[in-house]
Design a protein around this motif. Structure first.
Motif, short mmCIF file in Angstrom:
data_model
loop_
_atom_site.label_atom_id
_atom_site.label_comp_id
_atom_site.label_asym_id
_atom_site.label_seq_id
_atom_site.Cartn_x
_atom_site.Cartn_y
_atom_site.Cartn_z
N LEU A 4 15.56 38.79 70.25
CA LEU A 4 14.29 38.13 69.36
C LEU A 4 15.27 38.19 67.59
N PRO A 5 15.39 38.68 66.92
CA PRO A 5 16.44 38.56 65.30
C PRO A 5 17.37 37.77 65.64
N GLU A 6 18.46 37.41 66.71
CA GLU A 6 19.36 36.39 67.16
C GLU A 6 19.18 35.29 67.16
N VAL A 7 18.24 35.42 67.55
CA VAL A 7 17.40 33.50 68.30
C VAL A 7 16.93 33.05 66.89
N GLU A 8 16.21 33.55 66.41
CA GLU A 8 15.34 33.53 65.22
C GLU A 8 16.17 32.71 64.81
N THR A 9 17.32 33.75 64.20
CA THR A 9 18.07 33.02 63.57
C THR A 9 19.11 31.85 64.05
N TYR A 10 19.24 31.77 65.30
CA TYR A 10 19.84 30.24 65.87
C TYR A 10 18.57 29.66 66.05
N ARG A 11 17.44 29.44 65.63
CA ARG A 11 16.64 28.35 65.67
C ARG A 11 16.76 28.09 63.72
N ARG A 12 16.58 28.98 63.24
CA ARG A 12 16.91 28.54 61.78
C ARG A 12 18.70 27.81 61.99
#
Length: 278
Positions: A4-12
């Motif tokens: 989840l943290p990586e994917v949130e970084t990708y989303r941003r």
């Protein structure tokens, strides 16, 4: 594996470079990552403008002006990048979206376990994939209610994406450590106070990871993650790395529900009937 943290970084990152941008072309270098026909993907994307981004658990969404969404799931090795010229295209780029202003967005995936698909809405995708609420949106009351009905061991239950979307293996270990709860506790044995601690720990761990852009080596020294054995450690870990940051007890590693699990036998006492290592 992107959590989840990586994917949130990708989303941003994707929001920063794609928001209000129009897609002019779609290059498919390897259709293995497509869970939708390539021609259909092009029909939906080419000429569409990105109007927003969303995330649910480990899934990232680009909202299109047509009303549909592009869904990116990153599997074990997925990533995103940006480039302008063919000679700068990242290695293992499987699909590239060309934006009107010249930038290209790369879906990168060395092992090709990631998937690209289309969805009508986040809600319909969530229902189809049987995903629970996003881990950051899960309330303490929802968590306590879900645990109270289950005899399942706590760690495998927290990893179940039907309970909550986005908690991966190391995250659950860290949550249990921060909450001082043993991974092999039966879920129904968790008290209201412990459930509240677990919920607070979910928020702490995920928000810390997101704030550090998933750079785990920058986490506070009070986190269990520094005692884990990583496949690509830059240097041999000293014995100190394998001890509890609270009381210096040796960290135990065992398999729970088939997953490598780390915990402190002192901070996280075993349930009375457990035969786990102590």
């Amino acid at each position: 594996m992107p959590e989840l943290p990586e994917v949130e970084t990708y989303r941003r990152f994707l929001e920063e470079i794609t928001l209000h941008q129009t897609v002019t072309a779609v290059e498919v270098f390897d259709a293995h990552v497509l869970a939708v026909d390539a021609d259909e993907l092009r029909r939906e994307l080419v000429g569409a403008t990105v109007t927003g981004t969303h995330r649910l658990g480990k899934n990232c969404f680009l909202q299109l002006s047509s009303g549909r969404l592009l869904v990116l799931h990153f599997g074990m090795t997925g990533d995103v990048g940006a480039y302008r010229h063919d000679y700068d295209r990242p290695r293992f780029t499987r699909v590239a979206l060309h934006l009107r202003e010249g930038l290209r967005v790369a879906f990168i995936d060395p092992r090709k376990f990631g998937r690209i698909r289309l969805a009508d809405s986040v809600a319909t995708f969530q229902q189809a994939k049987k995903l629970g609420p996003d881990a950051l949106d899960l309330t303490a009351k929802q968590l306590q209610s879900a645990l109270g009905r289950r005899k399942t061991l706590l760690k495998p239950l927290l990893l179940d994406q039907r309970l909550t979307a986005g908690l991966g293996n190391w995250i659950v270990d860290e949550v249990l450590f921060q909450a001082r709860v043993h991974p092999e506790r039966p879920a129904a044995s968790v008290s209201a106070d412990e459930a509240a601690r677990l919920h607070a720990a979910v928020q702490l761990v995920l928000r810390t990871a997101i704030a550090q852009e998933a750079n785990y080596r920058q986490f506070p020294a009070s986190f269990l993650i520094h005692a884990r054995e990583w496949d690509e450690a830059p240097e041999p870990q000293s014995d100190a790395h394998h001890h509890c940051p609270r009381d210096r007890s040796p960290i135990v590693k065992k398999y729970v529900g088939g997953r490598a699990t780390y915990y402190c036998p002192v901070c996280q006492p075993a349930p009375p009937d457990s035969h786990s290592a102590a």
